[in-house]
Design a protein around this motif. Structure first.
Motif, mmCIF file in Angstrom:
data_model
loop_
_atom_site.group_PDB
_atom_site.id
_atom_site.type_symbol
_atom_site.label_atom_id
_atom_site.label_comp_id
_atom_site.label_asym_id
_atom_site.label_seq_id
_atom_site.Cartn_x
_atom_site.Cartn_y
_atom_site.Cartn_z
ATOM 1 N N LEU A 43 97.494 18.680 76.981
ATOM 2 C CA LEU A 43 98.711 17.939 76.605
ATOM 3 C C LEU A 43 98.629 16.521 77.162
ATOM 4 O O LEU A 43 98.417 16.354 78.376
ATOM 5 N N PRO A 44 98.796 15.509 76.339
ATOM 6 C CA PRO A 44 98.806 14.147 76.879
ATOM 7 C C PRO A 44 100.030 13.898 77.748
ATOM 8 O O PRO A 44 101.114 14.416 77.464
ATOM 9 N N THR A 94 102.872 22.496 82.857
ATOM 10 C CA THR A 94 103.575 22.709 81.584
ATOM 11 C C THR A 94 104.795 23.593 81.884
ATOM 12 O O THR A 94 105.015 24.017 83.021
ATOM 13 N N GLY A 95 105.551 23.901 80.852
ATOM 14 C CA GLY A 95 106.743 24.724 81.015
ATOM 15 C C GLY A 95 106.471 26.097 81.620
ATOM 16 O O GLY A 95 107.365 26.698 82.224
ATOM 17 N N ILE A 96 105.226 26.587 81.490
ATOM 18 C CA ILE A 96 104.891 27.901 82.061
ATOM 19 C C ILE A 96 104.903 27.837 83.592
ATOM 20 O O ILE A 96 105.618 28.601 84.252
ATOM 21 N N GLY A 97 104.146 26.925 84.155
ATOM 22 C CA GLY A 97 104.133 26.780 85.613
ATOM 23 C C GLY A 97 105.466 26.278 86.147
ATOM 24 O O GLY A 97 105.894 26.636 87.249
ATOM 25 N N ARG A 98 106.128 25.438 85.365
ATOM 26 C CA ARG A 98 107.421 24.876 85.780
ATOM 27 C C ARG A 98 108.479 25.986 85.882
ATOM 28 O O ARG A 98 109.312 25.981 86.789
ATOM 29 N N ALA A 99 108.428 26.944 84.956
ATOM 30 C CA ALA A 99 109.401 28.045 84.979
ATOM 31 C C ALA A 99 109.276 28.831 86.287
ATOM 32 O O ALA A 99 110.279 29.192 86.914
ATOM 33 N N LEU A 100 108.040 29.072 86.702
ATOM 34 C CA LEU A 100 107.807 29.755 87.979
ATOM 35 C C LEU A 100 108.341 28.899 89.134
ATOM 36 O O LEU A 100 109.066 29.388 90.008
ATOM 37 N N ASN A 101 108.000 27.603 89.129
ATOM 38 C CA ASN A 101 108.430 26.726 90.221
ATOM 39 C C ASN A 101 109.953 26.674 90.340
ATOM 40 O O ASN A 101 110.496 26.688 91.451
ATOM 41 N N VAL A 102 110.622 26.590 89.207
ATOM 42 C CA VAL A 102 112.082 26.450 89.226
ATOM 43 C C VAL A 102 112.734 27.731 89.765
ATOM 44 O O VAL A 102 113.709 27.672 90.527
ATOM 45 N N ALA A 103 112.168 28.891 89.414
ATOM 46 C CA ALA A 103 112.705 30.150 89.951
ATOM 47 C C ALA A 103 112.496 30.218 91.458
ATOM 48 O O ALA A 103 113.401 30.597 92.214
ATOM 49 N N VAL A 104 111.311 29.821 91.910
ATOM 50 C CA VAL A 104 111.018 29.812 93.348
ATOM 51 C C VAL A 104 111.964 28.852 94.073
ATOM 52 O O VAL A 104 112.506 29.161 95.140
ATOM 53 N N ALA A 105 112.188 27.684 93.468
ATOM 54 C CA ALA A 105 113.033 26.654 94.092
ATOM 55 C C ALA A 105 114.496 27.065 94.180
ATOM 56 O O ALA A 105 115.281 26.410 94.875
ATOM 57 N N ALA A 106 114.860 28.141 93.490
ATOM 58 C CA ALA A 106 116.253 28.606 93.521
ATOM 59 C C ALA A 106 116.518 29.561 94.694
ATOM 60 O O ALA A 106 117.640 30.021 94.885
ATOM 61 N N MET A 107 115.479 29.850 95.494
ATOM 62 C CA MET A 107 115.661 30.701 96.678
ATOM 63 C C MET A 107 116.410 29.905 97.757
ATOM 64 O O MET A 107 116.329 28.681 97.804
ATOM 65 N N LEU A 147 104.867 22.573 76.173
ATOM 66 C CA LEU A 147 104.344 23.788 75.544
ATOM 67 C C LEU A 147 105.471 24.782 75.236
ATOM 68 O O LEU A 147 105.443 25.483 74.236
ATOM 69 N N THR A 148 106.429 24.847 76.121
ATOM 70 C CA THR A 148 107.534 25.794 76.012
ATOM 71 C C THR A 148 108.808 25.053 75.594
ATOM 72 O O THR A 148 108.802 23.830 75.479
ATOM 73 N N GLU A 149 109.866 25.799 75.416
ATOM 74 C CA GLU A 149 111.182 25.173 75.317
ATOM 75 C C GLU A 149 111.306 24.257 76.545
ATOM 76 O O GLU A 149 110.994 24.668 77.660
ATOM 77 N N PRO A 150 111.717 23.017 76.355
ATOM 78 C CA PRO A 150 111.664 22.068 77.468
ATOM 79 C C PRO A 150 112.684 22.354 78.566
ATOM 80 O O PRO A 150 113.728 22.941 78.318
ATOM 81 N N GLY A 187 111.000 33.585 81.859
ATOM 82 C CA GLY A 187 112.025 33.053 80.944
ATOM 83 C C GLY A 187 111.528 31.969 80.003
ATOM 84 O O GLY A 187 112.333 31.330 79.324
ATOM 85 N N ARG A 188 110.251 31.748 79.954
ATOM 86 C CA ARG A 188 109.653 30.765 79.045
ATOM 87 C C ARG A 188 108.340 31.336 78.518
ATOM 88 O O ARG A 188 107.660 32.088 79.228
ATOM 89 N N GLU A 189 107.977 30.928 77.294
ATOM 90 C CA GLU A 189 106.670 31.252 76.749
ATOM 91 C C GLU A 189 106.257 30.106 75.846
ATOM 92 O O GLU A 189 107.106 29.340 75.396
ATOM 93 N N PRO A 190 104.959 29.958 75.591
ATOM 94 C CA PRO A 190 104.537 28.862 74.725
ATOM 95 C C PRO A 190 105.142 29.009 73.332
ATOM 96 O O PRO A 190 105.250 30.125 72.820
ATOM 97 N N ARG A 191 105.544 27.891 72.744
ATOM 98 C CA ARG A 191 106.000 27.902 71.354
ATOM 99 C C ARG A 191 104.758 27.917 70.476
ATOM 100 O O ARG A 191 103.809 27.161 70.724
ATOM 101 N N ALA A 192 104.765 28.774 69.446
ATOM 102 C CA ALA A 192 103.558 28.991 68.634
ATOM 103 C C ALA A 192 102.980 27.680 68.105
ATOM 104 O O ALA A 192 101.772 27.439 68.194
#
Ligand code: OSB
Ligand code: MG
Length: 378
Positions: free
Chosen positions: A19-20, A306-319, A339-342, A359-364
């Motif tokens: 992704l650029p 991308t949104g995949i790693g970000r989804a994990l980070n955001v869940a972790v950051a909510a602790m 890659l995912t829903e932004p 809670g996120r997955e790549p958009r086809a």
């Protein structure tokens, strides 16, 4: 964390995407113009789970890099993991791979993807599973070293503040450090929540470098992140003892044992937790818990995910122990199309995903556009 049922893993795929970046990202170790990401997709009966390997393209941040991670995942980590049986818990990943040294970013992508499958099968969100206490997290932004010097830096920061980011982290390197940070203070005043990240760019024994860091210490920064090389904990401790500004460690923190060691040595007062760097979400929880027990604040760093790693980070950051804003910026700060829903910025915060798994997955259609190659194992 309740124990989740195991899943039967049918196959593990390694998916390489590109992704650029909307703006080139320059640090003390070089410039990055795209995110060349390696994703792990774990196939199971209840649908796939996703993980992102956070390695950069070259070994400039730590030893790990994307081609190396792809190789070790394909030829070593995944075969060893699956050889011991296809019925898996995320908790099995680290013990099964313990004899294989290092490669924490590669291991983290595997552990994250397996946890995602388990959570999806159980219909539970990662944030709930981790004991998150917030449904949104405050967003900071990490600002690279601009080609245009101080004028461009001031403009970039003004733009991020207009967007609503609650804290600015500026990359510093020799030739771009005390002066530009003084310029930020002069322009935005004492109210600006400002911190710096040196990515190990300074020498603890070089008088010019020490003078520069001493000048930064005068600027009421929230923290100084990783001034020296990752393994030089005693040098961090020696200078941290002289500074008012708390030192935060990033590259140095490889696991919970190293985090505790750094704290005991007083090498830092703040810890940057990156799930990718420390081997996955489960070690991130252990670091969070160890820091919380000691009253040490933590925050969630980023690796231009991308949104995949970000989804994990955001869940972790909510602790609950994540009491400082992280580098969990919105998708638009990195990519024209994620890659995912932004992830979007609302009132300076990102919403914590509440769907099953991450809670996120790549958009086809995005996966098609960004796709480079794919390997299916076994
Ligand atoms: O040191 O925190 C770092 C990006 C790539 C590698 C290392 C670092 C970073 C960042 C960007 O600072 C954080 C982000 O916005 O993802
Ligand atoms: Mg850093």
């Amino acid at each position: 964390m309740n124990r989740l049922p195991a899943v039967d893993v049918a196959a593990i795929e390694l998916v390489r995407v590109r992704l650029p970046l909307v703006t080139p990202f320059r640090t003390s170790f070089g410039v990055q113009t795209e995110r060349d990401a390696l994703l792990v997709r774990v196939l199971a009966e209840d649908g796939p789970g996703w993980g992102e390997c956070v390695t950069p393209a070259t070994p400039v941040y730590t030893e790990e890099y994307t081609d190396g991670a792809a190789h070790v995942l394909e030829h070593v980590l995944v075969p060893v993991l699956l050889r011991a049986g296809r019925r898996l818990h995320a908790e099995d990943v680290a013990p099964r791979l313990r004899g294989l040294k290092g490669h924490r970013m590669a291991k983290a992508a595997l552990e994250g993807a397996i946890l995602d499958v388990q959570l999806r099968a159980a219909g539970r969100s990662l944030a709930t599973h981790l004991g998150a206490t917030r449904d949104r997290v405050p967003a900071g932004v990490s600002v690279g070293i601009p080609d245009g010097g101080i004028p461009e830096l001031l403009e970039l920061v003004a733009g991020h503040l207009d967007d609503g980011y609650v804290r600015i982290k500026a990359k510093v390197a020799r030739g771009h450090d005390a002066q530009p940070m003084q310029a930020l203070r002069a322009r935005f005043g004492a109210a600006l929540r400002l911190q710096v990240d040196a990515n190990a760019g300074y020498d603890p024994d070089a008088p010019e470098d020490v003078a520069t860091l001493d000048a930064l210490d005068e600027l009421e920064l929230v923290q100084i992140e990783q001034p020296f090389a990752p393994d030089r904990l005693l040098d961090h401790a020696r200078h941290a003892a002289r500074w008012r500004t708390p030192v935060c460690l990033d590259e140095s923190i490889l696991d919970v044992a190293r985090a505790v060691e750094a704290l005991e040595l007083q090498a830092c007062r703040i810890v940057n937790v990156k799930p990718g760097r420390v081997g996955g979400p489960l070690e991130s929880v252990r670091i969070h818990d160890a820091c919380r027990d000691r009253g040490v604040p933590v925050w969630c760093g980023g690796m231009l995910e991308t949104g995949i790693g970000r989804a994990l980070n955001v869940a972790v950051a909510a602790m609950p122990g994540f009491t400082l804003p992280g580098d969990t910026s919105a998708s638009g700060r990195y990519f024209a199309e994620d890659l995912t829903e932004p992830f979007v910025l609302r009132d300076g915060h990102l919403a914590v995903p509440d769907g099953p798994g991450i809670g996120r997955e790549p958009r086809a259609e995005m996966l098609r556009t960004a796709w480079r190659r794919q390997v299916r194992l076994p």
